[in-house]
Design an enzyme around this catalytic site. Structure first.
Site, PDB file in Angstrom:
ATOM      1  N   CYS A  37       0.825  -1.207   0.000  1.00  0.00           N
ATOM      2  CA  CYS A  37       0.000   0.000   0.000  1.00  0.00           C
ATOM      3  C   CYS A  37       0.861   1.260   0.000  1.00  0.00           C
ATOM      4  O   CYS A  37       0.359   2.351  -0.227  1.00  0.00           O
ATOM      5  CB  CYS A  37      -0.956   0.002   1.187  1.00  0.00           C
ATOM      6  SG  CYS A  37      -0.196  -0.370   2.758  1.00  0.00           S
ATOM      7  N   CYS A 107      -3.217  -2.839   8.293  1.00  0.00           N
ATOM      8  CA  CYS A 107      -2.894  -1.577   8.971  1.00  0.00           C
ATOM      9  C   CYS A 107      -2.614  -1.818  10.455  1.00  0.00           C
ATOM     10  O   CYS A 107      -1.712  -1.210  11.035  1.00  0.00           O
ATOM     11  CB  CYS A 107      -4.045  -0.587   8.843  1.00  0.00           C
ATOM     12  SG  CYS A 107      -4.426  -0.146   7.142  1.00  0.00           S
TER      13      CYS A 107
END
Lengths: 142, 200
Positions: A37, A107
């Site tokens: 990402c 995350c």
């Protein structure tokens, strides 16, 4: 994609954004990133040497809302804990607290890695081998 | 391999005897008839794409069996996906790396060197400071853009060199190096994207 209220709260009012003196022997710094990402996250802790308690935690994250919320939450949780308690924070705790959807679990993994990297950097400094570059967490499969 | 329709030996996309379309290879290099190399002749790739597109056009299969129509659909999908992957050097390398067990690390960070993360962090920080400034920050942003762009060009020429070395030696150590440069490149493309957004 809809963010949970808690994610939005941390995203709009991130806690403990900033930095600590990375040269200090009381400060541990962890910088982690996920190439997929392109996020990069820095998390720092300042530890009271005599008690082993984390007195201050700061972060700065360049990435999506979930990455910012995960690291913001992590700094909230770190304050007041001992370094060993800090190492017991799991990414799944963050997922649960923030109601992260499956696509955003990475995350929380990043935040857990950042905590480990910061604590390991602090420990390395205390052990005398003052780390010049912040250590990246040697992660255990989670 | 023998033809599913007439039983004659079939080693091409179409049977030499009854001309029936054969089950297509699922690998993009094999489908396009290229060796599994990181460098590719892109003009030749395009030429093969057009030739195969004509051969696989649905109009040519309207009077064929349901089995062959299904195969034509399958082959067309590999044809299009394959072109998209093979014509782009980064996509092509990611494709080969994934097949060779060097997929991009999605969730874990230990394969990213800390120096790189520090550098990316500092660049992001500088970019953020410039972005929050007024119009006077524009020249600095433009300087940053050309800096990131030249970093990107540097990564691309580094990749081209590594591609050539792997094609020649097949040494897996080169694949590990390519993985490292591709990780770095991913961060740089994000920086380029962010600075372009800021300058809009």
């Amino acid at each position: 994609m809809a963010y949970s209220d808690k994610v939005l709260d941390h995203y709009n009012n991130p806690r403990n954004v900033g930095s600590l003196d990375k040269g200090s022997r009381h400060v541990g710094t962890g910088i982690v990133g996920a190439p997929e990402c392109g996020d990069v996250m820095k998390l720092q802790v300042r530890v009271n040497e005599s008690t082993g308690i984390i007195e201050e935690a700061k972060f700065k994250t360049f990435g999506c809302g979930s990455a910012i919320a995960s690291s913001s939450l992590a700094t909230e949780w770190l304050k007041g804990r001992t370094v060993d308690e800090a190492l017991r924070i799991k990414n799944t705790d963050i997922v649960t607290e923030l109601s992260l959807p499956p696509v955003k679990i990475h995350c929380s993994v990043l935040a857990e890695d950042a905590i480990k990297a910061a604590i390991n950097d602090y420990k390395a400094k205390q052990a005398g081998g003052a780390a010049v570059t912040p250590a990246v967490a040697e992660t255990v499969a989670g | 391999m023998t033809c599913w329709q007439c039983g004659l030996p079939a080693d091409a996309l179409f049977c030499g005897g009854c001309k029936a379309l054969q089950p297509p290879p699922s690998g993009y290099f094999e489908f396009y008839g290229f060796p599994r190399k990181l460098a590719i002749d892109s003009a030749e790739l395009q030429r093969r794409y057009y030739a195969l597109s004509r051969q696989l056009h649905p109009d040519r299969f309207t009077r064929r069996s349901a089995r062959e129509q299904a195969l034509a659909l399958e082959a067309s999908s590999i044809l299009n996906d394959g072109l998209r992957v093979l014509r782009d050097p980064v996509e092509r390398a990611e494709y080969v790396l994934t097949a060779e067990g060097f997929a991009m690390p999605g969730q874990r960070t230990k394969d990213v060197p800390p120096e790189l993360l520090e550098e990316v962090f500092e660049l992001n920080l500088a970019l953020e400071e410039m972005r929050s400034g007024d119009a006077s920050a524009r020249p600095a942003l433009e300087t940053a853009r050309s800096h990131f762009q030249s970093m990107l060009n540097g990564a691309d020429s580094e990749l081209a060199g590594l591609f050539a070395r792997w094609d020649e030696s097949g040494d897996r150590a080169e694949l590990a190096r390519i993985r490292g440069v591709l990780n770095r490149r991913k961060y740089i493309t994000n920086l380029v994207r962010d600075v372009n957004q800021a300058l809009q």
